[in-house]
Design an enzyme around this catalytic site. Structure first.
Site, mmCIF file in Angstrom:
data_model
loop_
_atom_site.group_PDB
_atom_site.id
_atom_site.type_symbol
_atom_site.label_atom_id
_atom_site.label_comp_id
_atom_site.label_asym_id
_atom_site.label_seq_id
_atom_site.Cartn_x
_atom_site.Cartn_y
_atom_site.Cartn_z
ATOM 1 N N LEU A 111 -17.798 -4.365 2.182
ATOM 2 C CA LEU A 111 -18.914 -3.633 1.582
ATOM 3 C C LEU A 111 -18.906 -3.766 0.059
ATOM 4 O O LEU A 111 -19.544 -2.988 -0.638
ATOM 5 C CB LEU A 111 -18.849 -2.154 1.979
ATOM 6 C CG LEU A 111 -18.796 -1.888 3.485
ATOM 7 C CD1 LEU A 111 -18.677 -0.405 3.769
ATOM 8 C CD2 LEU A 111 -20.018 -2.479 4.189
ATOM 9 N N TYR A 165 0.814 -1.213 0.000
ATOM 10 C CA TYR A 165 0.000 0.000 0.000
ATOM 11 C C TYR A 165 0.851 1.269 0.000
ATOM 12 O O TYR A 165 0.343 2.356 -0.291
ATOM 13 C CB TYR A 165 -0.931 0.051 1.219
ATOM 14 C CG TYR A 165 -1.905 -1.085 1.356
ATOM 15 C CD1 TYR A 165 -2.210 -1.928 0.291
ATOM 16 C CD2 TYR A 165 -2.523 -1.332 2.575
ATOM 17 C CE1 TYR A 165 -3.102 -2.975 0.440
ATOM 18 C CE2 TYR A 165 -3.419 -2.381 2.734
ATOM 19 C CZ TYR A 165 -3.703 -3.196 1.670
ATOM 20 O OH TYR A 165 -4.590 -4.227 1.836
ATOM 21 N N SER A 210 -12.036 3.363 4.171
ATOM 22 C CA SER A 210 -12.621 4.656 3.842
ATOM 23 C C SER A 210 -11.633 5.759 4.207
ATOM 24 O O SER A 210 -10.875 5.633 5.169
ATOM 25 C CB SER A 210 -13.935 4.880 4.601
ATOM 26 O OG SER A 210 -14.502 6.127 4.231
#
Length: 273
Positions: free
Chosen positions: A191, A51, A233
């Site tokens: 999600l 990342y 998020s």
């Protein structure tokens, strides 16, 4: 969030059942998102070497002023660093980037079975676990054959398998294998990718009955099934709403309705080919 449950891993380590994932965030974005999450009461933070935001994540952890023992920090070994000695070097690099003396959970990001290196990498993880520099060790994106290959040796059973898991992609056979062998199921992309999944009438109807969002319904479903979930998020409002899961519970019919959405539909990449 103080009332959110923890899952006791097979090492005895207690892991928050809801954490923040920072995949696809820049270093600066991760620092802001982690700071927001910690202010909201999150204590589980999930990053990875690939990342490229371990430094930003570490800065936010340090700036929070929270005791290290209150935090649960996960990072992951990237594919290019597999192999015993390379894994040890990559682990040291991640610790330095995060600015910590240990991580709570270290994962092999993908098995990549064609390369055949993950058993060597696993032995390196066992070493850093024995040294106390990784409180628990596990894997990510492993299927049953990969887990069985690790189990065929004399070493440690993975504490966690972090997998893509959401209402469209529920993976019942793999989850059953986890339960049988004491491996915790951790859902990334819980999600889906938002959008179409969260607009499904089954989810919006349940959300309306409880006065919550469809995202909260899906996260609550994960918690009630005993999964660990790490929604990603960078939006402060969404980070806060995703944590608000204690004021409602899904009944058996609602749990069954969500289970009925399984379509075997993977949304993310498969790097095991």
């Amino acid at each position: 969030m103080s009332g959110l449950p923890r899952v006791t891993l097979n090492t005895g380590t207690a892991m928050p059942q809801l954490g923040l994932g920072v995949g696809h965030l820049t270093d600066a974005q991760a620092a802001v998102a982690v700071s927001t999450a910690l202010e909201c009461g999150y204590r589980g933070i999930d990053t990875a070497a690939v990342y490229a935001n371990e430094r930003g994540t570490g800065r936010a952890l340090a700036a929070s002023g929270l005791p290290r023992a209150d935090l649960f920090v996960t990072t992951k070994l990237w594919n290019a660093d597999q192999g015993h000695d390379r894994t040890l070097r990559a682990f040291d690099t991640s610790l330095a980037a995060l600015g910590v003396d240990y991580v709570d959970l270290y994962l092999i990001h993908w098995p990549q079975p064609a390369r055949g290196l993950y058993p060597e990498s696993w032995r390196a993880l066992e070493r850093v676990h024995a040294e106390g520099r990784a409180r628990a060790i596990g894997v990510s994106n492993f299927d049953v054959p990969h887990l069985e290959r690790l189990a065929s040796g004399p070493g440690i059973v993975p504490a966690v398998n972090q997998i893509e898991l959401h209402p469209w992609y529920q993976r019942p056979a793999l989850r059953a294998h986890h339960r049988e062998h004491g491996i915790a199921t951790e859902a990334y992309s819980p999600l889906g990718h938002g959008g179409d999944l969260l607009a499904l009438p089954v989810l919006t109807a349940i959300a309306d009955r409880h006065g919550v969002s469809a995202a909260q319904v899906v996260l609550r479903w994960n918690l009630q099934l005993g999964h660990i979930a790490i929604p990603r998020s960078a939006d402060p409002d969404r980070i806060r709403r995703n944590a608000d899961l204690l004021g409602f519970a899904l009944d058996d019919a609602e749990l069954a309705a969500v289970a009925g959405l399984d379509a075997g539909r993977r949304l993310g990449p498969d790097l095991n080919g």
